[in-house]
Motif scaffolding. Structure first.
Motif, PDB file in Angstrom:
ATOM      1  N   VAL A 198       5.782  79.588  38.601  1.00  0.00           N
ATOM      2  CA  VAL A 198       6.720  78.907  39.513  1.00  0.00           C
ATOM      3  C   VAL A 198       7.037  80.028  40.905  1.00  0.00           C
ATOM      4  O   VAL A 198       7.491  79.542  41.783  1.00  0.00           O
ATOM      5  N   PRO A 199       7.838  81.074  40.406  1.00  0.00           N
ATOM      6  CA  PRO A 199       8.859  81.581  41.130  1.00  0.00           C
ATOM      7  C   PRO A 199       7.514  82.327  42.831  1.00  0.00           C
ATOM      8  O   PRO A 199       7.965  82.899  43.782  1.00  0.00           O
ATOM      9  N   ALA A 200       6.384  82.833  41.850  1.00  0.00           N
ATOM     10  CA  ALA A 200       5.399  83.167  42.880  1.00  0.00           C
ATOM     11  C   ALA A 200       5.152  82.185  44.235  1.00  0.00           C
ATOM     12  O   ALA A 200       5.453  82.439  45.230  1.00  0.00           O
ATOM     13  N   TRP A 201       5.185  80.644  43.812  1.00  0.00           N
ATOM     14  CA  TRP A 201       5.323  79.993  44.594  1.00  0.00           C
ATOM     15  C   TRP A 201       7.253  79.308  45.357  1.00  0.00           C
ATOM     16  O   TRP A 201       6.702  79.212  46.911  1.00  0.00           O
ATOM     17  N   VAL A 202       8.356  79.400  44.520  1.00  0.00           N
ATOM     18  CA  VAL A 202       9.201  80.016  45.691  1.00  0.00           C
ATOM     19  C   VAL A 202       9.340  80.787  46.550  1.00  0.00           C
ATOM     20  O   VAL A 202       9.555  80.254  47.614  1.00  0.00           O
ATOM     21  N   GLY A 203       8.804  81.620  45.500  1.00  0.00           N
ATOM     22  CA  GLY A 203       8.819  82.824  46.909  1.00  0.00           C
ATOM     23  C   GLY A 203       8.155  82.603  48.081  1.00  0.00           C
ATOM     24  O   GLY A 203       8.242  82.774  49.048  1.00  0.00           O
ATOM     25  N   ALA A 204       7.078  82.395  48.073  1.00  0.00           N
ATOM     26  CA  ALA A 204       6.388  82.555  49.442  1.00  0.00           C
ATOM     27  C   ALA A 204       7.229  80.920  49.769  1.00  0.00           C
ATOM     28  O   ALA A 204       6.643  81.171  51.148  1.00  0.00           O
ATOM     29  N   LEU A 205       7.183  79.554  49.318  1.00  0.00           N
ATOM     30  CA  LEU A 205       8.457  79.088  50.008  1.00  0.00           C
ATOM     31  C   LEU A 205       8.973  79.101  51.192  1.00  0.00           C
ATOM     32  O   LEU A 205       8.937  78.825  52.246  1.00  0.00           O
ATOM     33  N   ILE A 206       9.544  79.869  50.543  1.00  0.00           N
ATOM     34  CA  ILE A 206      11.485  80.153  50.954  1.00  0.00           C
ATOM     35  C   ILE A 206      11.012  81.355  51.830  1.00  0.00           C
ATOM     36  O   ILE A 206      11.168  81.381  52.846  1.00  0.00           O
ATOM     37  N   GLY A 207      10.387  82.786  51.380  1.00  0.00           N
ATOM     38  CA  GLY A 207       9.858  83.621  52.606  1.00  0.00           C
ATOM     39  C   GLY A 207       8.737  82.791  53.996  1.00  0.00           C
ATOM     40  O   GLY A 207       9.627  83.572  54.972  1.00  0.00           O
ATOM     41  N   ILE A 237       2.593  88.482  59.245  1.00  0.00           N
ATOM     42  CA  ILE A 237       2.195  88.055  57.594  1.00  0.00           C
ATOM     43  C   ILE A 237       1.733  89.138  57.216  1.00  0.00           C
ATOM     44  O   ILE A 237       2.058  89.176  55.667  1.00  0.00           O
ATOM     45  N   LEU A 238       1.864  90.894  57.658  1.00  0.00           N
ATOM     46  CA  LEU A 238       2.275  91.850  57.372  1.00  0.00           C
ATOM     47  C   LEU A 238       3.732  91.525  56.060  1.00  0.00           C
ATOM     48  O   LEU A 238       4.195  92.412  54.584  1.00  0.00           O
ATOM     49  N   PHE A 239       5.179  91.148  56.415  1.00  0.00           N
ATOM     50  CA  PHE A 239       6.402  90.774  55.327  1.00  0.00           C
ATOM     51  C   PHE A 239       6.018  90.060  54.903  1.00  0.00           C
ATOM     52  O   PHE A 239       6.236  90.051  53.484  1.00  0.00           O
ATOM     53  N   GLY A 240       4.387  88.992  55.016  1.00  0.00           N
ATOM     54  CA  GLY A 240       4.248  88.427  53.926  1.00  0.00           C
ATOM     55  C   GLY A 240       3.893  88.883  52.168  1.00  0.00           C
ATOM     56  O   GLY A 240       4.071  88.622  51.576  1.00  0.00           O
ATOM     57  N   ILE A 243       6.861  90.849  50.984  1.00  0.00           N
ATOM     58  CA  ILE A 243       7.906  89.080  50.061  1.00  0.00           C
ATOM     59  C   ILE A 243       7.061  88.702  48.811  1.00  0.00           C
ATOM     60  O   ILE A 243       7.330  88.672  47.559  1.00  0.00           O
ATOM     61  N   ALA A 244       5.271  88.921  49.174  1.00  0.00           N
ATOM     62  CA  ALA A 244       4.561  88.476  47.675  1.00  0.00           C
ATOM     63  C   ALA A 244       4.363  90.201  46.415  1.00  0.00           C
ATOM     64  O   ALA A 244       4.888  89.577  45.458  1.00  0.00           O
ATOM     65  N   LEU A 245       4.073  90.969  46.886  1.00  0.00           N
ATOM     66  CA  LEU A 245       4.634  92.787  46.252  1.00  0.00           C
ATOM     67  C   LEU A 245       6.485  92.074  45.610  1.00  0.00           C
ATOM     68  O   LEU A 245       6.048  92.565  44.327  1.00  0.00           O
ATOM     69  N   PHE A 246       7.202  91.952  46.107  1.00  0.00           N
ATOM     70  CA  PHE A 246       8.845  91.767  45.807  1.00  0.00           C
ATOM     71  C   PHE A 246       8.470  90.719  44.711  1.00  0.00           C
ATOM     72  O   PHE A 246       8.851  90.701  43.672  1.00  0.00           O
ATOM     73  N   SER A 247       7.751  89.589  45.170  1.00  0.00           N
ATOM     74  CA  SER A 247       7.979  88.666  44.503  1.00  0.00           C
ATOM     75  C   SER A 247       6.728  88.872  42.786  1.00  0.00           C
ATOM     76  O   SER A 247       7.671  88.404  41.533  1.00  0.00           O
ATOM     77  N   GLY A 248       6.088  89.396  42.702  1.00  0.00           N
ATOM     78  CA  GLY A 248       5.039  89.707  41.589  1.00  0.00           C
ATOM     79  C   GLY A 248       6.242  90.701  40.821  1.00  0.00           C
ATOM     80  O   GLY A 248       6.133  90.405  39.476  1.00  0.00           O
ATOM     81  N   PHE A 249       6.353  91.649  41.476  1.00  0.00           N
ATOM     82  CA  PHE A 249       7.454  92.542  40.887  1.00  0.00           C
ATOM     83  C   PHE A 249       8.393  92.990  40.014  1.00  0.00           C
ATOM     84  O   PHE A 249       9.273  93.275  39.313  1.00  0.00           O
ATOM     85  N   SER A 270       0.484  92.433  39.956  1.00  0.00           N
ATOM     86  CA  SER A 270      -0.409  92.271  40.531  1.00  0.00           C
ATOM     87  C   SER A 270      -0.797  90.782  40.827  1.00  0.00           C
ATOM     88  O   SER A 270      -1.430  90.527  41.759  1.00  0.00           O
ATOM     89  N   PHE A 271      -1.123  90.653  39.990  1.00  0.00           N
ATOM     90  CA  PHE A 271      -1.939  88.354  39.700  1.00  0.00           C
ATOM     91  C   PHE A 271      -0.370  87.676  40.424  1.00  0.00           C
ATOM     92  O   PHE A 271      -0.439  86.729  41.015  1.00  0.00           O
ATOM     93  N   VAL A 272       0.834  87.576  40.086  1.00  0.00           N
ATOM     94  CA  VAL A 272       1.237  86.837  40.669  1.00  0.00           C
ATOM     95  C   VAL A 272       2.175  86.901  41.667  1.00  0.00           C
ATOM     96  O   VAL A 272       2.106  86.618  43.067  1.00  0.00           O
ATOM     97  N   SER A 273       1.683  88.506  42.630  1.00  0.00           N
ATOM     98  CA  SER A 273       1.790  89.040  44.125  1.00  0.00           C
ATOM     99  C   SER A 273       0.643  87.934  44.726  1.00  0.00           C
ATOM    100  O   SER A 273       0.737  88.061  45.731  1.00  0.00           O
ATOM    101  N   PHE A 274      -0.699  88.839  44.280  1.00  0.00           N
ATOM    102  CA  PHE A 274      -1.257  87.724  44.443  1.00  0.00           C
ATOM    103  C   PHE A 274      -1.331  86.315  45.119  1.00  0.00           C
ATOM    104  O   PHE A 274      -2.036  86.126  45.647  1.00  0.00           O
TER     105      PHE A 274
END
Length: 383
Positions: A198-207, A237-240, A243-249, A270-274
């Protein structure tokens, strides 16, 4: 009283009704779940009268009652195929008639030992589905045991019953449970993969939405050429990625702090970041084309998805299985994490990984194509 003449004011109660109805949709999925046709394997490694009796009980159970669909759907399998079948998530459980079962029942009173039927439980597939299947199979074993108990008591009518025989007479058949792909301790009773997805989706959505607003503001202030727009998209995309790395770790770190038993800090992070990055590309693509309404669309997807993530599809209404469950991106992240947590998978988790990657590629291509939108249409959406 002027307020009552305003159309926007009347929109408020309508909006409240729609929002509450949306939140309440999940009541249909979780209000009174009924298990139907849970896939279960039947492994037969013996033959004889008592084996045939088990077959008959299984066939009766497969018919259901009062015209309703049965709880379990049995498929015959071979013992040597069971580990692979469980790994491929074909079955929640299995009823195994072991070799020598028929003889064990025949000699139960003589040997003072009950016969054994084995129950294999594929716990990591879905804890709820596996527990329902296990409970139903245990009930089947108890039913068979009671039948044989009554038969044995009738045979011994008038005979002296020894103490060693009493226990066997009460329970001539017992169940022996073996767990496959076990849910490890301290993983929220099997819910950890979903809680981490769920945080992977929420982080992607808000970011993704905040970056969309930022790039929209830049486009409003400046008249950008397509080359400059492409450069701005590259920065987004670079910011993405960040954001993904921050979300995952961040998720992986919080798991360690909370005492969640994760298979590996770097692997989970790594998987959550992916997953978060692929979801970010999807969010960016949709917002690039339709603008601010995309946030509402994705919130609806998340709210509807929460009702189906925890439940096996065999316990959901047909509407959810057909029209909602296939379109919930978070589900694939949860499936991938389940592979990592309970099936010993590495970073590549098979079908779930491929689906998430496909979402990311489709999102990336669609996002890039937005550069060819007419400038006027872009400005209109941004406003």
């Amino acid at each position: 009283m002027k307020l009552f003449k305003e159309k926007l004011a009347w929109a408020a109660p309508i909006a409240v009704i729609l929002i509450i109805a949306l939140f309440s949709v999940n009541l249909f999925a979780q209000g009174d779940p009924q298990a139907r046709n849970l896939p279960v394997a039947l492994v037969v490694s013996d033959e004889g009268t008592y084996v045939d009796a088990v077959h008959a009980a299984v066939e009766q159970m497969s018919k259901g009652t009062d015209g309703a669909e049965p709880m379990l759907a049995f498929t015959e399998e071979k013992e040597e195929n069971m580990e692979d079948a469980f790994r491929e998530k074909k079955y929640y459980a299995a009823l195994v008639i072991p070799e020598g079962f028929n003889e064990s029942v025949q000699n139960a009173l003589t040997n003072h030992t009950p016969a054994t039927l084995q129950l294999y439980v594929n716990q990591g597939y879905n804890v709820t589905g596996a527990n329902y299947a296990k409970t139903a199979l245990n009930a089947l074993v108890v039913q068979l045991s009671q039948q044989y108990s009554a038969s044995f008591l009738a045979q011994m009518n008038g005979q002296q019953i020894h103490a060693d025989q009493a226990a066997v007479l009460v329970n001539p058949i017992v169940a022996e449970e073996k767990v496959f792909n076990a849910v490890t301790p301290a993983t929220a009773n099997g819910s950890a993969p979903t809680l981490l997805a769920v945080p992977a989706w929420v982080g992607a959505l808000i970011g993704g939405f905040l970056l969309f607003l930022s790039t929209s503001n830049i486009s409003k202030r400046e008249s950008l050429t397509r080359k400059q727009t492409a450069s701005l998209m590259g920065s987004q995309i670079l910011f993405g990625v960040i954001i993904a790395l921050f979300s995952g770790f961040t998720v992986a770190t919080l798991c360690v702090v909370a005492g969640i038993n994760i298979p590996g800090y770097f692997l989970v992070g790594s998987f959550v970041s992916f997953a978060a990055f692929c979801f970010f590309l999807l969010v960016s693509a949709v917002t690039a084309w339709i603008g601010k309404p995309a946030i509402t669309l994705f919130m609806v997807v998340m709210l509807l998805g929460m009702g189906v993530l925890m439940m096996p599809k065999e316990m959901l209404p047909d509407f959810f299985v057909t029209f909602i469950r296939p379109w919930i991106p978070i589900r694939f992240a949860a499936d991938g994490l389940r592979e990592i947590f309970y099936f010993g998978s590495g970073f590549y988790t098979g079908q779930s990984f491929n689906t998430i990657l496909g979402i990311g590629i489709a999102g990336f291509v669609t996002y890039l194509l937005s550069i060819f939108k007419p400038v006027r249409a872009t400005k209109a959406i941004a406003e």
